[in-house]
Write an enzyme that holds these catalytic residues in place. Structure first.
Site, short mmCIF file in Angstrom:
data_model
loop_
_atom_site.label_atom_id
_atom_site.label_comp_id
_atom_site.label_asym_id
_atom_site.label_seq_id
_atom_site.Cartn_x
_atom_site.Cartn_y
_atom_site.Cartn_z
N GLY A 17 0.83 -1.19 0.00
CA GLY A 17 0.00 0.00 0.00
C GLY A 17 0.87 1.24 0.00
O GLY A 17 2.05 1.19 0.38
N CYS B 10 6.30 -0.44 6.96
CA CYS B 10 5.89 0.76 6.23
C CYS B 10 7.03 1.18 5.32
O CYS B 10 8.18 1.20 5.76
CB CYS B 10 5.56 1.87 7.23
SG CYS B 10 5.08 3.41 6.46
N LEU B 11 6.70 1.53 4.09
CA LEU B 11 7.76 1.92 3.14
C LEU B 11 8.48 3.19 3.60
O LEU B 11 9.60 3.45 3.17
CB LEU B 11 7.17 2.13 1.75
CG LEU B 11 6.63 0.86 1.07
CD1 LEU B 11 5.96 1.20 -0.26
CD2 LEU B 11 7.74 -0.16 0.87
N HIS C 36 -4.02 1.20 7.74
CA HIS C 36 -2.65 1.73 7.75
C HIS C 36 -2.53 2.93 6.78
O HIS C 36 -2.01 3.98 7.15
CB HIS C 36 -1.67 0.61 7.36
CG HIS C 36 -0.25 1.03 7.24
ND1 HIS C 36 0.76 0.46 8.00
CD2 HIS C 36 0.38 1.94 6.45
CE1 HIS C 36 1.91 1.03 7.68
NE2 HIS C 36 1.71 1.91 6.73
N GLU C 37 -3.04 2.73 5.56
CA GLU C 37 -2.90 3.81 4.56
C GLU C 37 -3.76 5.02 4.91
O GLU C 37 -3.34 6.16 4.71
CB GLU C 37 -3.24 3.29 3.16
CG GLU C 37 -2.36 2.15 2.66
CD GLU C 37 -0.87 2.36 2.86
OE1 GLU C 37 -0.41 3.52 2.82
OE2 GLU C 37 -0.16 1.36 3.07
N HIS D 266 -2.09 7.27 7.29
CA HIS D 266 -1.09 8.16 6.66
C HIS D 266 -1.72 9.50 6.25
O HIS D 266 -1.04 10.53 6.26
CB HIS D 266 -0.50 7.51 5.40
CG HIS D 266 0.68 6.62 5.66
ND1 HIS D 266 1.85 7.07 6.23
CD2 HIS D 266 0.88 5.31 5.38
CE1 HIS D 266 2.71 6.07 6.31
NE2 HIS D 266 2.16 4.98 5.81
NI NI Z 1 3.02 3.10 5.69
#
Ligand code: NI
Length: 156
Positions: free
Chosen positions: A46, A91-92, A133-134, A137
């Protein structure tokens, strides 16, 4: 299409609240395309627009299930199950780290697709988690705020 630079923890853009998309124009479409490409390349499950420096309420998710790529503009959680689960998440924007996070097991999410049509997704398990999660953000919320860090040696 183009790969976008993924912002890392410490970048103030990750802590800012994203704004609603009011006009579905070519820039939004380009952003969706580029976000998906960037997510797949990373690779990740994501990506939210603030992670590529854009403070707009846009997310892409692909948890490798039958839904394939999900693109959501102005996503909103409209129902949350009382039942919660703990799962490991990464998380990226926080490379290499993993956190145990408590989240609702099921969510119902409403948003718009790239053509401006309303979509409603009833998700559970990993998809429910990725959506939560997204969407976090978009409000400047990161794993480090709600998770418990897992020592590197114990990561999955
Ligand atoms: Ni993330």
């Amino acid at each position: 299409m183009a790969l976008l630079k993924i912002r890392k923890v410490g970048d103030p853009v990750l802590r800012s609240k994203a704004k609603e998309v009011v006009k579905l124009n070519a820039q939004v479409i380009d952003l969706l395309d580029n976000m998906a490409e960037t997510m797949y390349k990373a690779p990740g499950a994501g990506l939210a627009a603030p992670q590529v420096g854009v403070l707009q309420r846009i997310i892409v998710v692909d948890v490798n299930d039958e839904n394939g790529l999900i693109e959501l503009i102005n996503p909103e959680i409209i129902r949350t199950s009382e039942e919660q689960t703990v799962l490991e998440e990464g998380c990226l924007s926080i490379p290499g780290a993993a956190y145990n996070v408590i989240r609702a097991r099921q969510v119902k999410v409403k948003g718009l697709d790239r053509k401006g049509r309303e979509i409603i997704i009833e998700a559970e398990g990993y998809l429910a988690r990725a959506l939560q999660h997204e969407i976090d953000h978009l409000d400047g919320v990161l794993l480090i705020d709600k998770g418990i860090k897992i020592p590197e040696s114990n990561q999955l």
